[in-house]
Design a protein around this motif. Sequence first.
Motif, PDB file in Angstrom:
ATOM      1  N   ALA A 270       8.928 -24.898  30.777  1.00  0.00           N
ATOM      2  CA  ALA A 270       9.914 -26.089  30.716  1.00  0.00           C
ATOM      3  C   ALA A 270      10.980 -25.889  29.814  1.00  0.00           C
ATOM      4  CB  ALA A 270       9.166 -27.351  30.339  1.00  0.00           C
ATOM      5  N   ILE A 271      10.880 -24.674  29.347  1.00  0.00           N
ATOM      6  CA  ILE A 271      12.073 -24.487  28.371  1.00  0.00           C
ATOM      7  C   ILE A 271      12.966 -23.060  28.797  1.00  0.00           C
ATOM      8  CG2 ILE A 271      12.844 -23.834  25.889  1.00  0.00           C
ATOM      9  CD1 ILE A 271      10.270 -25.164  25.126  1.00  0.00           C
ATOM     10  N   TRP A 272      14.139 -23.242  28.915  1.00  0.00           N
ATOM     11  CA  TRP A 272      15.060 -22.178  29.176  1.00  0.00           C
ATOM     12  C   TRP A 272      16.022 -21.468  28.000  1.00  0.00           C
ATOM     13  CZ3 TRP A 272      14.884 -20.989  34.779  1.00  0.00           C
ATOM     14  CH2 TRP A 272      14.108 -22.046  35.605  1.00  0.00           C
ATOM     15  N   ALA A 273      16.734 -20.627  28.329  1.00  0.00           N
ATOM     16  CA  ALA A 273      17.470 -20.100  27.394  1.00  0.00           C
ATOM     17  C   ALA A 273      18.876 -19.391  27.806  1.00  0.00           C
ATOM     18  CB  ALA A 273      16.649 -19.472  26.118  1.00  0.00           C
ATOM     19  N   ALA A 274      19.964 -19.457  27.206  1.00  0.00           N
ATOM     20  CA  ALA A 274      21.132 -18.647  27.733  1.00  0.00           C
ATOM     21  C   ALA A 274      22.093 -18.305  26.517  1.00  0.00           C
ATOM     22  CB  ALA A 274      21.723 -19.391  28.790  1.00  0.00           C
ATOM     23  N   GLY A 275      22.927 -17.108  26.985  1.00  0.00           N
ATOM     24  CA  GLY A 275      23.740 -16.955  25.922  1.00  0.00           C
ATOM     25  C   GLY A 275      23.426 -15.923  24.733  1.00  0.00           C
ATOM     26  N   ASP A 276      24.067 -15.832  23.750  1.00  0.00           N
ATOM     27  CA  ASP A 276      23.703 -14.974  22.402  1.00  0.00           C
ATOM     28  C   ASP A 276      22.340 -14.949  21.957  1.00  0.00           C
ATOM     29  OD1 ASP A 276      26.557 -14.567  22.848  1.00  0.00           O
ATOM     30  OD2 ASP A 276      27.001 -14.760  20.410  1.00  0.00           O
ATOM     31  N   CYS A 277      21.649 -16.214  22.040  1.00  0.00           N
ATOM     32  CA  CYS A 277      20.586 -16.211  21.538  1.00  0.00           C
ATOM     33  C   CYS A 277      19.294 -15.556  22.383  1.00  0.00           C
ATOM     34  CB  CYS A 277      20.032 -17.817  21.213  1.00  0.00           C
ATOM     35  SG  CYS A 277      20.142 -18.614  22.920  1.00  0.00           S
ATOM     36  N   THR A 278      19.634 -15.190  23.492  1.00  0.00           N
ATOM     37  CA  THR A 278      18.789 -14.551  24.383  1.00  0.00           C
ATOM     38  C   THR A 278      18.542 -13.212  24.550  1.00  0.00           C
ATOM     39  OG1 THR A 278      19.934 -14.664  26.628  1.00  0.00           O
ATOM     40  CG2 THR A 278      18.861 -16.490  25.883  1.00  0.00           C
ATOM     41  N   SER A 279      17.283 -12.682  24.675  1.00  0.00           N
ATOM     42  CA  SER A 279      17.067 -11.089  25.391  1.00  0.00           C
ATOM     43  C   SER A 279      16.703 -11.312  26.760  1.00  0.00           C
ATOM     44  CB  SER A 279      16.415 -10.429  24.504  1.00  0.00           C
ATOM     45  OG  SER A 279      15.207 -10.808  24.340  1.00  0.00           O
ATOM     46  N   PHE A 280      16.979 -10.085  27.465  1.00  0.00           N
ATOM     47  CA  PHE A 280      16.588 -10.114  29.037  1.00  0.00           C
ATOM     48  C   PHE A 280      16.539  -8.723  29.355  1.00  0.00           C
ATOM     49  CE2 PHE A 280      21.163 -10.944  28.807  1.00  0.00           C
ATOM     50  CZ  PHE A 280      21.682 -10.055  29.883  1.00  0.00           C
ATOM     51  N   TYR A 282      17.793  -5.787  31.517  1.00  0.00           N
ATOM     52  CA  TYR A 282      18.920  -5.163  32.163  1.00  0.00           C
ATOM     53  C   TYR A 282      18.703  -3.652  32.529  1.00  0.00           C
ATOM     54  CZ  TYR A 282      23.810  -4.091  33.149  1.00  0.00           C
ATOM     55  OH  TYR A 282      24.989  -3.561  33.790  1.00  0.00           O
ATOM     56  N   LYS A 283      18.494  -3.364  33.685  1.00  0.00           N
ATOM     57  CA  LYS A 283      18.347  -2.065  34.095  1.00  0.00           C
ATOM     58  C   LYS A 283      17.316  -1.192  33.288  1.00  0.00           C
ATOM     59  CE  LYS A 283      23.080  -1.060  35.348  1.00  0.00           C
ATOM     60  NZ  LYS A 283      24.333  -0.204  35.291  1.00  0.00           N
ATOM     61  N   GLY A 284      16.098  -2.317  33.201  1.00  0.00           N
ATOM     62  CA  GLY A 284      14.950  -1.503  32.863  1.00  0.00           C
ATOM     63  C   GLY A 284      14.937  -1.655  31.040  1.00  0.00           C
ATOM     64  N   ASN A 285      15.747  -2.023  30.570  1.00  0.00           N
ATOM     65  CA  ASN A 285      15.688  -2.288  29.073  1.00  0.00           C
ATOM     66  C   ASN A 285      15.939  -3.801  28.718  1.00  0.00           C
ATOM     67  OD1 ASN A 285      15.378   0.567  28.123  1.00  0.00           O
ATOM     68  ND2 ASN A 285      17.530   0.779  29.214  1.00  0.00           N
ATOM     69  N   ARG A 286      15.259  -4.338  27.563  1.00  0.00           N
ATOM     70  CA  ARG A 286      15.561  -5.506  27.244  1.00  0.00           C
ATOM     71  C   ARG A 286      16.755  -5.440  26.293  1.00  0.00           C
ATOM     72  NH1 ARG A 286      13.691 -10.573  27.100  1.00  0.00           N
ATOM     73  NH2 ARG A 286      11.799  -9.919  28.672  1.00  0.00           N
ATOM     74  N   ILE A 287      17.791  -6.209  26.603  1.00  0.00           N
ATOM     75  CA  ILE A 287      19.043  -6.452  25.760  1.00  0.00           C
ATOM     76  C   ILE A 287      19.420  -7.570  25.427  1.00  0.00           C
ATOM     77  CG2 ILE A 287      19.831  -4.201  26.942  1.00  0.00           C
ATOM     78  CD1 ILE A 287      21.911  -5.962  28.394  1.00  0.00           C
ATOM     79  N   ARG A 288      20.374  -7.822  24.386  1.00  0.00           N
ATOM     80  CA  ARG A 288      20.812  -8.962  24.385  1.00  0.00           C
ATOM     81  C   ARG A 288      22.629  -8.713  24.310  1.00  0.00           C
ATOM     82  NH1 ARG A 288      22.489 -11.278  19.329  1.00  0.00           N
ATOM     83  NH2 ARG A 288      21.673  -9.064  18.248  1.00  0.00           N
ATOM     84  N   LEU A 289      23.277  -9.801  25.085  1.00  0.00           N
ATOM     85  CA  LEU A 289      24.731  -9.464  25.230  1.00  0.00           C
ATOM     86  C   LEU A 289      25.152 -10.531  24.174  1.00  0.00           C
ATOM     87  CD1 LEU A 289      24.956  -8.769  28.890  1.00  0.00           C
ATOM     88  CD2 LEU A 289      25.297  -7.352  27.155  1.00  0.00           C
ATOM     89  N   GLU A 290      26.541 -10.150  23.250  1.00  0.00           N
ATOM     90  CA  GLU A 290      27.171 -10.999  22.764  1.00  0.00           C
ATOM     91  C   GLU A 290      28.520 -11.010  23.284  1.00  0.00           C
ATOM     92  OE1 GLU A 290      26.942  -9.149  18.987  1.00  0.00           O
ATOM     93  OE2 GLU A 290      24.744  -9.285  18.873  1.00  0.00           O
TER      94      GLU A 290
END
Length: 401
Positions: A270-280, A282-290
Motif C-alpha cells: 500500500a506504500i509507494w515511493a518516487a524521486g531522490d529518496c528511492t532506489s530501483f 536499472y540495467k541490472g543494478n540497483r541505483i538512485r537518481l538525483e
Amino acid sequence: MAGIVVVGAGQAGSALVAKLRASGYEGPVTLIGDEPVLPYQRPPLSKKYLLGDMELERLFLRPESFYADKGITLRLGQAVTAIDPAARTVTLGDEVIAYDQLALTTGSEPRALPAAIGGDLAGVYAVRRLSDIDAMAPEFAAGRRLLVVGGGYIGLEAAAVAAQKGLNVTLIEAAPRILGRVAAPETADFMRDLHRRHGVTIHEGLGLTRLVGKNGRITGAELADGSRLDVDFAIVGIGITPGTSLAEAAGLTVDNGIAVDEQGRTSDPAIWAAGDCTSFVYKGNRIRLESVQNAIDQAENVAENMLGAGKPYAPMPWFWSDQYDMKLQIAGLNTGYDQIVTRIVGEARSHWYFAGGRFVAVDALNDPRAYMVGKRLLEMGKEPDPAALANPETDLKTLLK
C-alpha cells in the motif's frame, strides 16, 4: 474512503498529485510538506534565484489555485513523524491521517559537516532548501571571502554565483579532482579552467581538518596540509543522503534509498515511493537518481500505477548544470565507462562515454546539438561511430539515420 496521501511536497510530490488528477482519480488527495511554502523548483536555488535573477513566485511549480481547483489538500509547514503501515495512517503533529495508499516523495538532505569540526558554526550553509538560500543570500557581498567545501555540481554552481557577485572564492575538494564521481577527467578539466578564468581558487586532493570560529561564527578553516584560510562564510556541498528515516522507522526495505520495484511499490503493497529518496533496478543494478527529470517521470509513473496501470518505470536519465555563461547538459549514465571521445566544434565541445564499446552517456558543454543527438541515440539504442563523433566535420544528425 481515506484516499491517497503523499508525504513530501517537492518536485516529485507535486508531479504525483497532479498526475493522479490528470489520470482521472476522484478520491481524496492530500499532499504534506514540512516546508511552509508551495512546492517549488530546486535547481534554480543555487543559480538564478541566488543570483537574484529569479523571483520567488517563479520558483513555484504550480500556483496555489491549481491545488484548490483540483481538490488537492495541501498541508504545508507540517512534518509527518510516523507511519503505521498496519493501521494505514500517518501521524502529523497531534493528528492521525488515514490512507488507502501512501506515496513517499521525501527527497534527500545534504550531508553536513560534523559539529566536532565546526559544522555547527554560524555562517556555514548547505544548498538544498529555499530557507538555506534565503539565509545565505545576505552574505553575498562583493569582496567577501567564501570557502566552498566540495567540488561536485552544487559546490561549483555556488562558486560560480559567488564569483559573478565579486566575492573571493576558494573551493576545496578532498578527492583527487573535482567532479570525481560524476564526470570524466576531460569534463572536469574544462570546468576547472572555466572557474579559474573567473578567479576561483580550486584546491584538489586537499581535505578540511576543521572550521574555526569566534563567538560561534566561522572565521577560518584549517586544511589537511596544515594551511589556514581566513573566511567570512562557507558553503558545504559534500553530497546528499536519501530521505529514508520515515520509511526505515515504518519497517520498509531500505537499500541506498527506499527500495521500490519496477512499478515504484515499496516492500509494503500500500506504500509507494518516487524521486531522490528511492532506489530501483536499472540495467541490472540497483541505483538512485538525483535529478529533476527522475523525480517527475518516476512520480508520474507511480501515480498511474497507484491507479492500476502496471507500467514498469524505464528512465532515460538526463541532467544539467548552469555555471557562468556555460550550460552543461548530460544524457545517460556514465557508470563503468572505459573510453571517452572528445568532440570540439568552435566553442562547443562534448565528451562521449563508452563502456565496453557501447555508448552510454554524453556531456555537452554549450553544445545543445550534441546533447539532443546523444539523448536521441540513447533512446533509440543506436551505437555511434567514435571516429565519426570525434570528426568536427560530421553532421551529428546523420548518426540518427
